[in-house]
Design a protein around this motif. Structure first.
Motif, PDB file in Angstrom:
ATOM      1  N   LYS A 111      11.707 -10.038   2.094  1.00  0.00           N
ATOM      2  CA  LYS A 111      10.263 -10.198   1.918  1.00  0.00           C
ATOM      3  C   LYS A 111       9.524  -9.636   3.115  1.00  0.00           C
ATOM      4  N   ARG A 112      10.034  -9.877   4.327  1.00  0.00           N
ATOM      5  CA  ARG A 112       9.404  -9.309   5.522  1.00  0.00           C
ATOM      6  C   ARG A 112       9.423  -7.788   5.476  1.00  0.00           C
ATOM      7  N   ALA A 162       9.577  -5.915   2.761  1.00  0.00           N
ATOM      8  CA  ALA A 162       8.639  -5.487   1.719  1.00  0.00           C
ATOM      9  C   ALA A 162       7.198  -5.625   2.211  1.00  0.00           C
ATOM     10  N   ASP A 163       6.895  -6.734   2.889  1.00  0.00           N
ATOM     11  CA  ASP A 163       5.546  -6.934   3.419  1.00  0.00           C
ATOM     12  C   ASP A 163       5.214  -5.888   4.471  1.00  0.00           C
ATOM     13  N   SER A 164       6.181  -5.569   5.329  1.00  0.00           N
ATOM     14  CA  SER A 164       5.968  -4.557   6.364  1.00  0.00           C
ATOM     15  C   SER A 164       5.715  -3.190   5.731  1.00  0.00           C
ATOM     16  N   LYS A 165       6.497  -2.851   4.712  1.00  0.00           N
ATOM     17  CA  LYS A 165       6.311  -1.572   4.009  1.00  0.00           C
ATOM     18  C   LYS A 165       4.945  -1.534   3.336  1.00  0.00           C
ATOM     19  N   SER A 166       4.583  -2.642   2.677  1.00  0.00           N
ATOM     20  CA  SER A 166       3.286  -2.720   2.012  1.00  0.00           C
ATOM     21  C   SER A 166       2.154  -2.582   3.023  1.00  0.00           C
ATOM     22  N   LEU A 167       2.290  -3.257   4.169  1.00  0.00           N
ATOM     23  CA  LEU A 167       1.271  -3.180   5.215  1.00  0.00           C
ATOM     24  C   LEU A 167       1.155  -1.756   5.741  1.00  0.00           C
ATOM     25  N   THR A 168       2.271  -1.080   5.923  1.00  0.00           N
ATOM     26  CA  THR A 168       2.245   0.305   6.394  1.00  0.00           C
ATOM     27  C   THR A 168       1.549   1.204   5.372  1.00  0.00           C
ATOM     28  N   GLU A 169       1.903   1.006   4.080  1.00  0.00           N
ATOM     29  CA  GLU A 169       1.278   1.811   3.026  1.00  0.00           C
ATOM     30  C   GLU A 169      -0.217   1.546   2.944  1.00  0.00           C
ATOM     31  N   LYS A 170      -0.611   0.268   3.062  1.00  0.00           N
ATOM     32  CA  LYS A 170      -2.040  -0.061   3.015  1.00  0.00           C
ATOM     33  C   LYS A 170      -2.773   0.503   4.223  1.00  0.00           C
TER      34      LYS A 170
END
Length: 141
Positions: free
Chosen positions: A98-99, A101-109
């Motif tokens: 989850k961390r 995925a959240d890190s990847k999502s944060l980078t993409e955002k």
């Protein structure tokens, strides 16, 4: 104490004669009749007397019971600990994924935001440029 009195006064103190067994006057116990009838049998009960073994009701049985209970509790505690450890490891794996995925999502955002800000800035500059051109055109006309 009698010797002390004899040595001090020269005579021994008077003593009383023993009075038999425990001063009762009886000097001997004698059996008067050897041909007595045998005693009556004991009254009927549920069953004949049987001595209980110490293992069934004694301290050893209690200690054995404590040992069995302790073994059972230790087995339960070991099993519970293993299950808890497996649950913990699964939770840690889920948390790590989850961390990630959240890190990847944060980078993409963050990248999307930067792209939108760059696009916005480009539009603002384009707008300024077109406003200046429009004003120049209006001044000319």
């Amino acid at each position: 104490q009698g010797r002390i009195e004899a040595s001090v006064s020269g005579t021994e103190p008077p003593t009383t004669a023993p009075g038999g067994i425990a001063d009762t006057g009886i000097t001997a116990l004698v059996q008067l009749s050897a041909s007595r009838d045998a005693p009556a049998p004991p009254p009927e009960t549920w069953d004949a007397y049987a001595k209980k073994s110490e293992e069934g009701t004694g301290v050893i049985a209690m200690i054995d019971l404590f040992i069995k209970d302790l073994d059972k509790e230790m087995t339960e505690a070991t099993t519970e600990e293993k299950e808890s450890q497996a649950d913990y490891e699964a939770m840690m794996q889920e948390s790590a994924s989850k961390r990630a995925a959240d890190s990847k999502s944060l980078t993409e955002k963050g990248a999307a935001k930067a792209d939108l800000e760059a696009e916005h800035q480009a539009r603002e500059e384009g707008k300024k440029t077109s406003v200046k051109e429009h004003m120049a055109t209006m001044k000319y006309i």
